[in-house]
Design an enzyme around this catalytic site. Structure first.
Site, short mmCIF file in Angstrom:
data_model
loop_
_atom_site.label_atom_id
_atom_site.label_comp_id
_atom_site.label_asym_id
_atom_site.label_seq_id
_atom_site.Cartn_x
_atom_site.Cartn_y
_atom_site.Cartn_z
N ASP A 8 0.85 -1.19 0.00
CA ASP A 8 0.00 0.00 0.00
C ASP A 8 0.89 1.24 0.00
OD1 ASP A 8 -2.74 1.18 0.20
OD2 ASP A 8 -1.91 2.04 2.03
N HIS A 58 -4.18 11.06 5.41
CA HIS A 58 -3.07 10.26 5.97
C HIS A 58 -2.34 10.94 7.13
CE1 HIS A 58 -0.60 12.91 3.55
NE2 HIS A 58 -1.05 12.41 2.42
N HIS A 153 -5.41 6.85 7.37
CA HIS A 153 -4.80 5.90 6.45
C HIS A 153 -3.30 5.83 6.72
CE1 HIS A 153 -8.07 5.52 3.19
NE2 HIS A 153 -8.61 6.04 4.27
#
Length: 241
Positions: A8, A58, A153
């Protein structure tokens, strides 16, 4: 041996074509459906500012990334880790677009040139759960993978969650009986190994019914025969036998 890497990335924005860059990469290794604990994780200086919307997702600010290494200094380690493996990504087109853009800047070809293949779990999920939300969070909830610690995230955290989701999505694809310690068969191919058992060595006890049990059984058969209008098959079979 089947080696898979769950990968990822987090990025400065949504468009590598417009110059957005990777700021975090997280990888989790699995060999023969077992997590090895050999992870790869880097924060990366993107050499450009983040988009505000991306930071809200994020949480990686420009100040935090300022002293991190640039992608060019990490590329050899990243590609050596991924080399020859099957790469599993959720929404693979997004991450591959950014990885290819980073590699293109360094004259390293396409990411898929260095790996054995790519599996997109988003495509898998859409086939398994058509018409439903198939985000990573939705799959975690549907497949009972605990993601309660995921407030923002994060590439490594999301790669770890993806590995659990993938195992649950593909659980029915493996044989129920497996040699958990086997690394493959004698030909070096992955799979289960079985040992034939000679059942003639076992003496199975025979338990005879008591008189009371025999009587109760016969009564039950008579009741069934009566309910069937005297057309039960077992009485004719007993005559033939």
């Amino acid at each position: 041996m089947t080696r898979q890497i769950f990968l990822d990335t987090e990025t400065t924005g949504l468009s590598p074509e417009s110059g957005d860059r990777i700021i975090e990469i997280g990888c989790v290794e699995m060999v023969n459906r077992r997590l090895t604990g050999r992870h790869l994780h880097f924060y990366i200086n993107p050499e450009r500012p983040n988009h505000e919307d991306a930071v809200r997702i994020h949480g990686l600010t420009d100040e935090f990334l300022a002293d991190k290494p640039v992608f060019a200094t990490l590329v050899d380690e990243i590609m050596a880790y991924c080399a020859g493996a099957e790469i599993v990504i959720h929404n693979a087109a997004f991450d591959l677009g950014f990885l290819n853009a980073e590699l293109k800047r360094l004259g390293r070809g396409l990411f898929t040139d260095h790996v054995s293949g790519v599996i997109d779990t988003l495509v898998m999920a859409r086939e398994m759960f058509p018409g439903k939300s198939n985000s990573l969070d939705s799959l975690c909830k549907r497949l009972e993978v605990d993601n309660s610690h995921r407030t923002l995230h994060g590439a490594l955290m999301d790669a770890e969650l993806l590995a659990e989701v993938y195992i649950n999505m593909t659980r029915g694809q493996d044989a129920l009986l497996m040699d958990a310690d086997s690394e493959g068969d004698s030909q070096g191919q992955g799979g289960s190994q079985f040992t034939a058992i000679d059942y003639s060595q076992f003496q199975l006890p025979v338990v005879e019914p008591t008189a009371e049990e025999q009587e109760a059984f016969q009564k039950a058969l008579q009741d069934l025969d009566k309910a069937a209008g005297g057309k039960s098959l077992w009485t004719s079979l007993e005559t033939v036998l």
